[in-house]
Design a protein around this motif. Structure first.
Motif, short mmCIF file in Angstrom:
data_model
loop_
_atom_site.label_atom_id
_atom_site.label_comp_id
_atom_site.label_asym_id
_atom_site.label_seq_id
_atom_site.Cartn_x
_atom_site.Cartn_y
_atom_site.Cartn_z
N VAL A 17 -3.21 3.55 8.29
CA VAL A 17 -3.73 3.42 6.39
C VAL A 17 -2.44 3.60 5.62
O VAL A 17 -2.43 2.58 4.79
CB VAL A 17 -4.39 4.75 6.57
CG1 VAL A 17 -4.88 4.99 5.02
CG2 VAL A 17 -5.72 4.65 7.27
N ILE A 18 -1.45 4.34 6.14
CA ILE A 18 -0.15 4.41 5.14
C ILE A 18 0.40 2.87 5.21
O ILE A 18 0.62 2.35 4.08
CB ILE A 18 0.78 5.28 5.96
CG1 ILE A 18 0.14 6.84 5.73
CG2 ILE A 18 2.04 5.26 5.22
CD1 ILE A 18 1.13 7.83 6.64
N ASN A 19 0.70 2.34 6.18
CA ASN A 19 1.11 1.05 6.38
C ASN A 19 0.46 -0.07 5.72
O ASN A 19 1.03 -1.02 4.74
CB ASN A 19 1.28 0.45 7.69
CG ASN A 19 2.41 1.34 8.38
OD1 ASN A 19 3.07 2.20 8.00
ND2 ASN A 19 2.54 1.36 10.03
N GLU A 20 -0.91 0.10 5.44
CA GLU A 20 -1.56 -1.20 4.73
C GLU A 20 -1.69 -0.52 3.32
O GLU A 20 -2.07 -1.61 2.43
CB GLU A 20 -3.02 -0.97 5.29
CG GLU A 20 -3.07 -1.55 6.72
CD GLU A 20 -4.09 -2.16 7.10
OE1 GLU A 20 -4.96 -2.75 6.46
OE2 GLU A 20 -4.43 -2.54 8.35
N VAL A 21 -1.44 0.69 2.82
CA VAL A 21 -1.36 1.02 1.36
C VAL A 21 -0.01 0.88 0.94
O VAL A 21 0.04 0.26 -0.32
CB VAL A 21 -1.79 2.43 1.17
CG1 VAL A 21 -1.61 3.23 -0.06
CG2 VAL A 21 -3.63 2.56 1.59
N ILE A 22 0.93 0.88 1.58
CA ILE A 22 2.34 0.90 0.90
C ILE A 22 2.67 -0.31 0.31
O ILE A 22 3.02 -0.37 -0.99
CB ILE A 22 3.35 1.12 2.10
CG1 ILE A 22 3.48 2.49 2.53
CG2 ILE A 22 4.90 0.66 1.63
CD1 ILE A 22 4.52 2.64 3.79
N PRO A 23 2.23 -1.58 0.60
CA PRO A 23 2.63 -2.85 -0.05
C PRO A 23 1.97 -2.85 -1.31
O PRO A 23 2.42 -3.32 -2.41
CB PRO A 23 2.06 -4.00 0.79
CG PRO A 23 1.73 -3.39 2.19
CD PRO A 23 1.82 -2.11 2.15
N HIS A 24 0.68 -2.21 -1.57
CA HIS A 24 -0.10 -2.33 -2.81
C HIS A 24 0.69 -1.14 -3.91
O HIS A 24 0.67 -1.46 -4.98
CB HIS A 24 -1.35 -1.69 -2.82
CG HIS A 24 -2.13 -2.80 -1.87
ND1 HIS A 24 -2.67 -3.78 -2.20
CD2 HIS A 24 -2.75 -2.54 -0.78
CE1 HIS A 24 -3.50 -4.60 -1.30
NE2 HIS A 24 -3.23 -3.66 -0.24
N MET A 25 1.11 -0.08 -3.24
CA MET A 25 2.03 0.71 -4.09
C MET A 25 3.23 0.24 -4.52
O MET A 25 3.76 0.42 -5.76
CB MET A 25 2.23 2.23 -3.23
CG MET A 25 0.87 2.95 -3.01
SD MET A 25 1.14 4.54 -2.23
CE MET A 25 -0.45 5.18 -2.47
N ARG A 26 3.91 -0.17 -3.50
CA ARG A 26 5.14 -1.05 -3.75
C ARG A 26 5.40 -2.14 -4.86
O ARG A 26 6.06 -1.98 -5.67
CB ARG A 26 5.87 -1.43 -2.67
CG ARG A 26 7.16 -2.31 -2.68
CD ARG A 26 7.91 -2.63 -1.32
NE ARG A 26 7.09 -3.51 -0.46
CZ ARG A 26 6.81 -3.09 0.80
NH1 ARG A 26 7.35 -2.09 1.45
NH2 ARG A 26 5.81 -3.85 1.46
N LYS A 27 4.05 -2.85 -4.78
CA LYS A 27 3.96 -3.91 -6.01
C LYS A 27 4.07 -3.19 -7.15
O LYS A 27 4.28 -3.79 -8.37
CB LYS A 27 2.43 -4.59 -5.56
CG LYS A 27 2.40 -5.71 -6.73
CD LYS A 27 0.88 -6.38 -6.38
CE LYS A 27 0.32 -7.25 -7.62
NZ LYS A 27 -0.76 -8.17 -6.97
N ASN A 28 3.25 -2.07 -7.40
CA ASN A 28 3.10 -1.31 -8.59
C ASN A 28 4.31 -0.31 -8.89
O ASN A 28 4.38 0.30 -10.05
CB ASN A 28 1.75 -0.48 -8.68
CG ASN A 28 0.68 -1.51 -8.74
OD1 ASN A 28 0.67 -2.43 -9.34
ND2 ASN A 28 -0.42 -0.93 -8.34
N LYS A 29 5.31 -0.22 -8.00
CA LYS A 29 6.25 0.93 -8.12
C LYS A 29 5.85 2.07 -8.41
O LYS A 29 6.85 2.73 -8.97
CB LYS A 29 7.29 0.21 -9.11
CG LYS A 29 7.95 -1.18 -8.92
CD LYS A 29 8.88 -1.60 -10.18
CE LYS A 29 9.09 -3.09 -9.93
NZ LYS A 29 10.06 -3.63 -10.95
N PHE A 30 4.83 2.33 -7.69
CA PHE A 30 4.41 3.77 -7.91
C PHE A 30 3.40 4.18 -6.84
O PHE A 30 2.39 3.20 -6.55
CB PHE A 30 3.55 3.93 -9.32
CG PHE A 30 3.18 5.44 -9.49
CD1 PHE A 30 3.67 6.31 -9.90
CD2 PHE A 30 1.67 5.61 -9.29
CE1 PHE A 30 3.20 7.66 -10.08
CE2 PHE A 30 1.12 6.90 -9.24
CZ PHE A 30 2.00 8.08 -9.69
N GLY A 31 3.52 5.43 -6.45
CA GLY A 31 2.52 6.10 -5.37
C GLY A 31 2.88 7.29 -5.09
O GLY A 31 3.99 7.64 -4.94
#
Length: 271
Positions: free
Chosen positions: A112-126
């Motif tokens: 779950v973490i690994n699949e969410v990280i790219p989306h957070m990285r794209k927004n530079k926030f999470g």
């Protein structure tokens, strides 16, 4: 306050009951866009959206994250709450059940973490909040594999935190003690067999565990602590929520001689 907190998108795994449900209720009332997950979500009139996610099914995890992104376009906060409990003498606990617990509490959660990280990285926030357990700070008798799975999540969370901080993503662990939820009815119990050399002690320990859960603090108090972490600009690595003795036991383990601490635990569990 980083970004508008009232418009954050939050994903909570295991939101059909207990801590997850209480957190979903609290955050949705405050204007957060909340997605909750369950293995078999039921339609409801709640102010949050429930989607299917089974930590023991990798494809299910991928589909769930894709669905949240499809509907919301982002995930600002991930709360990894879903997991499994397990009890039993270490010698007699079926290894297949141990694998199931580690799949849910560690491997599935990491996916779950690994699949969410790219989306957070794209927004530079999470923000990622992993719900661990005070049991993860010590090996508890007849809960050894549960303690081990949560200990592993604690350690890998520390690694994630240092690795992804550069992308604007913060990682924290929240370790509850005994919480008054229905977890006891959903955890795997090795059967207490009368012919087992562990029968007497194990049965007494099961009764003690269930009493602790019944007398535990409310899930709503844990939800309030999660809210504080979300709103914190610089969240800590570790948070504890539970009774005084539960939290104090972690500090005792750090400072007491190992055999002294072990004797205290054995006395507590009447071993």
């Amino acid at each position: 306050m980083e970004k508008n907190k009232l418009h954050k998108t939050v994903l909570i795994t295991g939101a059909s009951s207990g801590i997850g449900e209480a957190t979903a209720q609290l955050l949705s009332k405050q204007g957060f866009q909340v997605f909750g997950t369950s293995r078999k979500p039921k339609s409801s009139t709640n102010n949050w959206i429930m989607i299917a996610l089974d930590l023991n099914q990798p494809d299910s995890i991928t589909k769930a994250i894709e669905e949240v992104i499809r509907q919301a376009g982002k995930i600002d906060v991930l709360i990894n709450n879903a997991g499994l409990g397990i009890t039993g003498p270490a010698e007699e606990t079926p290894l297949k059940e141990v694998e199931n617990v580690f799949q849910a509490n560690l491997f599935g959660t990491c996916q779950v973490i690994n699949e969410v990280i790219p989306h957070m990285r794209k927004n530079k926030f999470g923000k990622i909040i992993n719900i661990t357990s005070i049991a993860g700070y010590m090996g508890l008798p007849y809960r050894g594999f549960y303690s081990a799975s949560k200990a592993a999540l604690i350690q890998v969370s520390e690694a994630y935190r240092m690795e992804i901080e550069q992308f604007g993503i913060q990682v924290s662990c929240l370790a509850p003690g005994d919480i008054a939820t229905n977890i006891a009815s959903r955890r795997f119990h090795s059967v207490a067999k009368e012919k087992s050399p562990y029968f007497k002690n194990y049965q007494a320990s099961l009764n003690l565990m269930d009493n602790h859960v019944d007398e535990g603090m409310s899930a709503q108090k844990v939800a309030l602590e999660i809210e504080k972490i979300i709103k914190s600009r610089k969240p800590k690595v570790h948070y504890l929520v539970g009774g005084f003795l539960e939290k104090f036991s972690i500090y005792l383990k750090r400072f007491l001689p190992q055999k002294t601490y072990e004797s205290l635990l054995k006395k507590h569990y009447n071993l």
